[in-house]
Enzyme design. Structure first.
Site, mmCIF file in Angstrom:
data_model
loop_
_atom_site.group_PDB
_atom_site.id
_atom_site.type_symbol
_atom_site.label_atom_id
_atom_site.label_comp_id
_atom_site.label_asym_id
_atom_site.label_seq_id
_atom_site.Cartn_x
_atom_site.Cartn_y
_atom_site.Cartn_z
ATOM 1 N N ASP A 82 0.851 -1.197 0.000
ATOM 2 C CA ASP A 82 0.000 0.000 0.000
ATOM 3 C C ASP A 82 0.888 1.250 0.000
ATOM 4 O OD1 ASP A 82 -2.384 1.441 0.162
ATOM 5 O OD2 ASP A 82 -2.502 1.319 2.352
ATOM 6 N N HIS A 83 0.594 2.200 -0.866
ATOM 7 C CA HIS A 83 1.321 3.479 -0.929
ATOM 8 C C HIS A 83 2.835 3.302 -1.071
ATOM 9 C CE1 HIS A 83 -2.095 6.114 -0.267
ATOM 10 N NE2 HIS A 83 -2.501 5.274 0.668
ATOM 11 N N GLY A 186 -7.916 7.850 7.824
ATOM 12 C CA GLY A 186 -7.998 8.157 9.256
ATOM 13 C C GLY A 186 -9.411 8.485 9.696
ATOM 14 N N ASN A 235 -10.002 0.296 0.553
ATOM 15 C CA ASN A 235 -8.998 0.250 1.621
ATOM 16 C C ASN A 235 -9.638 0.633 2.949
ATOM 17 O OD1 ASN A 235 -7.323 -0.140 -0.560
ATOM 18 N ND2 ASN A 235 -5.863 1.452 0.005
HETATM 19 P P1 13P Z 1 -8.758 4.186 6.577
HETATM 20 O O1 13P Z 1 -7.659 4.859 7.328
HETATM 21 O O2 13P Z 1 -9.909 5.096 6.314
HETATM 22 O O3 13P Z 1 -9.198 2.912 7.194
HETATM 23 O O4 13P Z 1 -8.177 3.834 5.120
HETATM 24 C C1 13P Z 1 -7.085 2.990 4.951
HETATM 25 C C2 13P Z 1 -6.406 3.253 3.669
HETATM 26 O O5 13P Z 1 -6.938 3.902 2.794
HETATM 27 C C3 13P Z 1 -5.058 2.697 3.470
HETATM 28 O O6 13P Z 1 -4.498 3.067 2.251
#
Ligand code: 13P
Length: 287
Positions: A82-83, A186, A235
């Site tokens: 992720d990212h 978040g 996500n």
């Molecule tokens: P949340 O922080 O809203 O659960 O989203 C997680 C996210 O997008 C990780 O890339």
């Protein structure tokens, strides 16, 4: 069974649903996700956000365990980065066997984002993995769950432009696109207002699965609308972690005797499994 990001998103496409993509930071969280997906017999994406969560555990340490769980799972599992911050990080995940990676160049100028994303696509292809990238900005609350404030920003100016998204997909050959249409990572301090029409226009212009980041705090109704308009990967992590923390607090307050760390880990896992079951039900359109 490990499957690529492209394969798992194809499954969601075929059933007009979305696959939950849950961030993994602990063994208990990983066990909770896999148990929830197996109980509902649904495919799932387990992902590690190295940039946000490397302070808790390293990519190599948790990545090897994620691969093992995915391999042995009774449902299709994509193991995803992720990212991804740069090509080195992307390569580290691919070397571990990850079947999907996100390269996030959304903060870079367009041409640089395209060049780096294209390089990530070429690299991932050598491993048989697929690629998610991002265009438009999800704001700087990305890593609120790792200690930020989670305050909502005025983001509309940064929403993904459908035409630019289509050009980006043609320029890079990515398999899935993370877009900005009103979500942030978040905790939301006020109810999010999603631009669902934008999701539909992005989906139509690009022809590939749209990824929603910042799934925590979105109503079930909005999840369903987004899925109906082309979101195929959602996500979600912050609320699963928060609810587990709240549950552990409650248990601790009620306990007058000794509490062992394995009790806390088990309570956390039970709570997370419940949250993931509720969430997957909505994403998979299960009653
Ligand atoms: P949340 O922080 O809203 O659960 O989203 C997680 C996210 O997008 C990780 O890339």
């Amino acid at each position: 069974m490990i499957v690529s990001l492209k394969t798992i998103l194809g499954m969601a496409e075929a059933t007009n649903t979305a696959v939950g993509a849950f961030n993994i930071t602990t063994l208990e969280g990983l066990r909770a996700v896999i148990a929830a997906a197996e109980e509902l017999n649904q495919p799932v994406i387990i992902q590690f956000a190295n940039a946000a969560h490397k302070g808790f555990i390293s990519l190599e340490m948790i990545g090897a365990i994620m691969m093992d769980f995915a391999d042995k799972a009774k449902v299709p599992v994509c193991v995803h980065l992720d990212h991804g911050a740069d090509l080195d990080e992307v390569k580290r995940a691919l070397d571990l066997g990850f079947s999907g990676i996100m390269y996030d160049g959304s903060a870079l100028p367009y041409a640089e984002n395209v060049a780096n994303t294209r390089a990530a696509v070429e690299l991932a292809a050598q491993y048989g993995a697929s690629v998610e990238a991002e265009i438009g900005s999800l704001g700087r609350e990305e890593f609120a769950s790792a200690g930020g404030t989670g305050e909502e920003e005025e983001l509309e100016g940064c929403y993904t432009d459908p035409e630019q998204a289509a050009q980006f997909v043609r320029d890079t050959g990515v398999d899935a696109l993370a877009c900005s249409f009103g979500t942030v990572h978040g905790i939301y301090l006020k109810a999010p207002k999603l631009d669902i029409d934008r999701v539909a226009r992005i989906r139509q212009a690009t022809g590939i699965p749209v990824v929603m980041h910042g799934g925590s705090g979105i109503s079930d109704e909005d999840f369903v609308k987004c899925i109906q308009n082309g979101v195929r990967k959602i996500n979600f992590y912050t609320y699963a972690a928060k609810y587990a923390g709240d549950y552990v607090k409650e248990k601790l307050n009620a306990e007058s005797g000794n509490v062992y760390f394995h009790d806390i880990a088990t309570w956390g896992m039970e709570s997370m499994k419940k949250t993931y079951i509720d969430t997957i039900r909505v994403f998979s359109n299960l009653k």
